[in-house]
Write an enzyme that holds these catalytic residues in place. Structure first.
Site, PDB file in Angstrom:
ATOM      1  N   LYS A 210       0.838  -1.207   0.000  1.00 30.68           N
ATOM      2  CA  LYS A 210       0.000   0.000   0.000  1.00 30.68           C
ATOM      3  C   LYS A 210       0.869   1.252   0.000  1.00 30.68           C
ATOM      4  O   LYS A 210       1.519   1.568   0.994  1.00 30.68           O
ATOM      5  CB  LYS A 210      -0.934   0.040   1.211  1.00 30.68           C
ATOM      6  N   GLU A 284       9.674   0.505  10.636  1.00 27.33           N
ATOM      7  CA  GLU A 284      10.697   1.536  10.405  1.00 27.33           C
ATOM      8  C   GLU A 284       9.991   2.861  10.659  1.00 27.33           C
ATOM      9  O   GLU A 284       9.163   3.271   9.853  1.00 27.33           O
ATOM     10  CB  GLU A 284      11.192   1.504   8.956  1.00 27.33           C
ATOM     11  N   CYS A 318      13.341  10.216   7.171  1.00 28.39           N
ATOM     12  CA  CYS A 318      13.169   9.701   8.530  1.00 28.39           C
ATOM     13  C   CYS A 318      14.467   9.841   9.333  1.00 28.39           C
ATOM     14  O   CYS A 318      14.436  10.065  10.531  1.00 28.39           O
ATOM     15  CB  CYS A 318      12.739   8.254   8.476  1.00 28.39           C
ATOM     16  N   GLU A 416       9.895  15.102  16.044  1.00 32.07           N
ATOM     17  CA  GLU A 416      10.229  15.028  14.627  1.00 32.07           C
ATOM     18  C   GLU A 416       9.389  16.050  13.857  1.00 32.07           C
ATOM     19  O   GLU A 416       8.169  16.053  13.961  1.00 32.07           O
ATOM     20  CB  GLU A 416       9.927  13.619  14.101  1.00 32.07           C
TER      21      GLU A 416
HETATM   22  P1  NAP Z   1       2.147   7.718   8.288  1.00 30.15           P
HETATM   23  O1  NAP Z   1       1.036   8.656   8.460  1.00 30.15           O
HETATM   24  O2  NAP Z   1       2.481   6.817   9.408  1.00 30.15           O
HETATM   25  O3  NAP Z   1       1.822   6.890   6.971  1.00 30.15           O
HETATM   26  C1  NAP Z   1       2.618   5.853   6.492  1.00 30.15           C
HETATM   27  C2  NAP Z   1       1.769   4.896   5.721  1.00 30.15           C
HETATM   28  O4  NAP Z   1       0.837   4.261   6.597  1.00 30.15           O
HETATM   29  C3  NAP Z   1       0.938   5.551   4.631  1.00 30.15           C
HETATM   30  O5  NAP Z   1       0.828   4.661   3.552  1.00 30.15           O
HETATM   31  C4  NAP Z   1      -0.397   5.714   5.322  1.00 30.15           C
HETATM   32  O6  NAP Z   1      -1.463   5.822   4.437  1.00 30.15           O
HETATM   33  C5  NAP Z   1      -0.475   4.443   6.131  1.00 30.15           C
HETATM   34  N1  NAP Z   1      -1.380   4.492   7.271  1.00 30.15           N
HETATM   35  C6  NAP Z   1      -1.922   5.578   7.883  1.00 30.15           C
HETATM   36  N2  NAP Z   1      -2.693   5.197   8.919  1.00 30.15           N
HETATM   37  C7  NAP Z   1      -2.644   3.856   8.962  1.00 30.15           C
HETATM   38  C8  NAP Z   1      -3.216   2.873   9.824  1.00 30.15           C
HETATM   39  N3  NAP Z   1      -3.981   3.200  10.846  1.00 30.15           N
HETATM   40  N4  NAP Z   1      -2.939   1.581   9.590  1.00 30.15           N
HETATM   41  C9  NAP Z   1      -2.129   1.223   8.572  1.00 30.15           C
HETATM   42  N5  NAP Z   1      -1.573   2.092   7.731  1.00 30.15           N
HETATM   43  C10 NAP Z   1      -1.803   3.399   7.919  1.00 30.15           C
HETATM   44  O7  NAP Z   1       3.493   8.423   7.949  1.00 30.15           O
HETATM   45  P2  NAP Z   1       3.742   9.535   6.898  1.00 30.15           P
HETATM   46  O8  NAP Z   1       3.346  10.823   7.503  1.00 30.15           O
HETATM   47  O9  NAP Z   1       3.174   9.136   5.581  1.00 30.15           O
HETATM   48  O10 NAP Z   1       5.328   9.433   6.757  1.00 30.15           O
HETATM   49  C11 NAP Z   1       6.175  10.160   7.539  1.00 30.15           C
HETATM   50  C12 NAP Z   1       6.731   9.331   8.688  1.00 30.15           C
HETATM   51  O11 NAP Z   1       7.379   8.171   8.190  1.00 30.15           O
HETATM   52  C13 NAP Z   1       7.772  10.067   9.472  1.00 30.15           C
HETATM   53  O12 NAP Z   1       7.508   9.933  10.831  1.00 30.15           O
HETATM   54  C14 NAP Z   1       9.076   9.365   9.117  1.00 30.15           C
HETATM   55  O13 NAP Z   1      10.052   9.424  10.084  1.00 30.15           O
HETATM   56  C15 NAP Z   1       8.626   7.991   8.840  1.00 30.15           C
HETATM   57  N6  NAP Z   1       9.539   7.311   7.947  1.00 30.15           N
HETATM   58  C16 NAP Z   1      10.381   6.365   8.475  1.00 30.15           C
HETATM   59  C17 NAP Z   1      11.293   5.699   7.663  1.00 30.15           C
HETATM   60  C18 NAP Z   1      12.216   4.653   8.237  1.00 30.15           C
HETATM   61  O14 NAP Z   1      12.811   3.904   7.478  1.00 30.15           O
HETATM   62  N7  NAP Z   1      12.354   4.537   9.520  1.00 30.15           N
HETATM   63  C19 NAP Z   1      11.329   5.966   6.298  1.00 30.15           C
HETATM   64  C20 NAP Z   1      10.472   6.929   5.787  1.00 30.15           C
HETATM   65  C21 NAP Z   1       9.574   7.583   6.626  1.00 30.15           C
HETATM   66  P3  NAP Z   1      -1.950   7.262   3.940  1.00 30.15           P
HETATM   67  O15 NAP Z   1      -0.811   7.901   3.240  1.00 30.15           O
HETATM   68  O16 NAP Z   1      -3.026   6.931   3.020  1.00 30.15           O
HETATM   69  O17 NAP Z   1      -2.369   8.019   5.162  1.00 30.15           O
END
Ligand code: NAP
Ligand code: MG
Length: 505
Positions: A210, A284, A318, A416
């Site tokens: 997804k 992650e 991230c 963050e």
């Molecule tokens: P996010 O809101 O957690 O979303 C990540 C993914 O999860 C998206 O595909 C999102 O879908 C989906 N999602 C949202 N709510 C969900 C739920 N309840 N159950 C399952 N999936 C769900 O994060 P983001 O704002 O897109 O990304 C930024 C974050 O990612 C930052 O905190 C960053 O640090 C972290 N990140 C970490 C890494 C690493 O390797 N550690 C790498 C990249 C990013 P939708 O987009 O449709 O909401």
């Protein structure tokens, strides 16, 4: 090049046309802008895309769709299907149906498909880079030089493992986990898809991926590539949709493993949902990574690394080095040079090859960043906004900036921000640097800048971070594992360690 005939004087070379330099900023330090250098190719984009299930693009069961926007212009690029429970059911079933044949395929044969995917990504690299930039707002230079080549490299690397898995786990017989549900964020859309799919497929699993709501386009192109290379139907399924689509995948009883990259908040929710089930899980998550500059460092080199570490990809990284600890004796020097470097960064059209900082991925993310900027000011830190680039009238933008006078307890030092915002703090001794750097609930990455090898080894071994970069920052290679400690998650992606998440032993 012209060559002189023997005996004759060499012709005077014609001068090359000079770029027209226009003053960008006025004031004490005049800067100069390059002429625009826009990427001109425009990949074909259909008005709408379906879900990729069982090797076919199909509308969602309910017919629901959602738009994906270009954050640099606010224009709608196209519509994509919004997957719901019934669609997740279909995709998981397709992955389950494909599993026996795929996992029984000799490793050498599986490897051929991964090699083909890698090559096809290379062949379509320019188109993929433009799509990544249009859909997510990152500068074309980054999607072209970092995202797409690394995505291909991940498939190449894992293609090599397919027939060597037994050597990765000496004396043990690895078997696939089964159907993998994989959820990725918007900051590196194709690269994260590659990080997830390549090891899963190499180990004989099938997958339902997804992508994030705001950046589905390159994952859908990857689906096309899977078709082009003849990957058996159902081995890779791609379900575009929103958070609920991800939640439906997490809760699906037919899924054997969840791999999630995203925010710590959603990661915690997923960990709760998976607890008590037989599903394997890797997370992650977020970070608040420290960069430490010692007085003996090469300061210009360090400034370049700091700029790479936090302003790269608008800080949507991230492992962004979002906290900077500077040894007190060089603090003023570092701040002055940082200001000068920040003033020279070009913010604007992500499709321009000279752009350093592109668009913020979404309005929602921009609002989050702006809230943090306000919190920093309210709590008494000093905001340095020295970049004077003219911003486009539409779209979401944030000029690179940094805070000084930051206390460790302040919000901008703890949370963050996921934007081009740096918190600068100082320290006196190496011990103080280590304890302050480790004083965070996260533990994803860290950077050390010093001339002394012995200091590097001592400090690196005491930092609680999954990756520690030494006199460099944000360098990635598929052969080296990536992942965090504490609230940055668990499990590793990449390298031999990353395979562990996709096998049963
Ligand atoms: P996010 O809101 O957690 O979303 C990540 C993914 O999860 C998206 O595909 C999102 O879908 C989906 N999602 C949202 N709510 C969900 C739920 N309840 N159950 C399952 N999936 C769900 O994060 P983001 O704002 O897109 O990304 C930024 C974050 O990612 C930052 O905190 C960053 O640090 C972290 N990140 C970490 C890494 C690493 O390797 N550690 C790498 C990249 C990013 P939708 O987009 O449709 O909401
Ligand atoms: Mg988009």
């Amino acid at each position: 090049m012209t060559t002189a005939t023997r005996g004759e004087p060499a012709p005077i070379p014609t001068p090359r046309p000079q770029a027209v330099l226009t003053p960008l900023n006025t004031g004490s330090e005049a800067l100069w802008a390059y002429d625009p250098a826009p990427e001109r190719i425009r990949p074909e984009i259909s008005p709408s895309y379906g879900l990729f299930i069982g090797g076919t693009f199909t509308p969602s069961a309910s017919g629901a769709t959602m738009p994906t926007l270009n954050p640099a212009t606010d224009e709608t690029i196209c519509q994509v299907a919004r997957g719901e429970q019934a669609d997740v059911d279909r995709a998981v079933q397709a992955a389950r149906d494909a599993l026996p044949a795929w996992s029984a395929l000799p490793g050498k044969e599986r490897g051929k498909y991964l090699f083909r995917i890698a090559r096809r990504i290379q062949e379509r690299a320019r188109e993929l880079a433009v799509l990544e930039t249009i859909d997510g707002g990152k500068p074309i230079r980054e999607s072209r030089d970092i995202d797409i080549p690394l995505a291909a490299a991940h498939f190449f690397y894992h293609a090599g493992w397919c027939d060597k898995l037994r050597y990765a786990f000496a004396g043990r017989e690895p078997t696939p986990v089964g159907v993998c549900g994989q959820i990725i964020p918007w900051n590196f859309p194709l690269l994260m898809a590659a990080w997830k799919l390549a090891p899963a497929l190499a180990c004989g699993n099938t997958a339902v991926l997804k992508p994030a709501e705001t950046t589905p386009l390159t994952a859908l192109r990857l689906a096309e590539i899977c078709k082009e290379v003849g990957l058996p139907d159902g081995v890779v399924n791609i379900i575009t949709g929103a958070g609920e689509t991800g939640a439906a995948l997490v809760n699906h009883p037919g899924v054997d493993k969840i791999a999630f990259t995203g925010s710590t908040e959603v990661g915690k929710r997923i960990a709760k949902a998976v607890a008590g089930t037989k599903k394997k899980l890797t997370l992650e998550l977020g970070g608040k990574s420290p960069n430490i500059i010692f007085e003996d460092a090469s300061i210009d080199q360090a400034i370049e690394g700091i700029v790479q570490g936090i302003y790269f990809n608008q800080g949507h990284v991230c492992c962004a080095g979002s906290r900077l600890f500077v040894q007190e004796s060089v603090l003023d020097d570092v701040v002055t040079r940082l200001q000068r470097r920040l003033a020279s960064l070009r913010v604007g059209d992500p499709l321009d090859k000279n752009t350093d900082v592109g668009a913020i991925n979404s309005k929602a993310q921009l609002e989050t960043i702006e809230r943090y900027l306000q919190a920093g000011r309210d709590e008494g830190a000093t905001l340095h906004e020295v970049n004077g680039s003219t911003l486009p009238s539409a779209g979401s933008w944030c000029r690179p900036c940094f805070f000084t006078g930051v206390q460790p307890s302040q919000t901008v030092a703890r949370e963050e921000i996921f934007g081009p915002v740096l918190a600068v703090m100082s320290f006196r001794t190496p011990d103080e640097a280590i304890s302050r750097a480790n004083n965070t609930p996260y533990g994803l990455a860290a950077g050390i800048w010093t001339d002394k090898g012995s200091k590097i080894f001592e400090i690196a071994s005491r930092l609680k971070a999954g990756v520690v970069w030494l006199n460099t920052y944000n360098k990635f290679d598929p052969a080296s594992p990536f992942g965090g400690f504490k609230q940055s998650g668990f499990g590793r992606e990449g390298g031999m360690h990353g395979l562990r998440a996709y096998v049963r032993l």
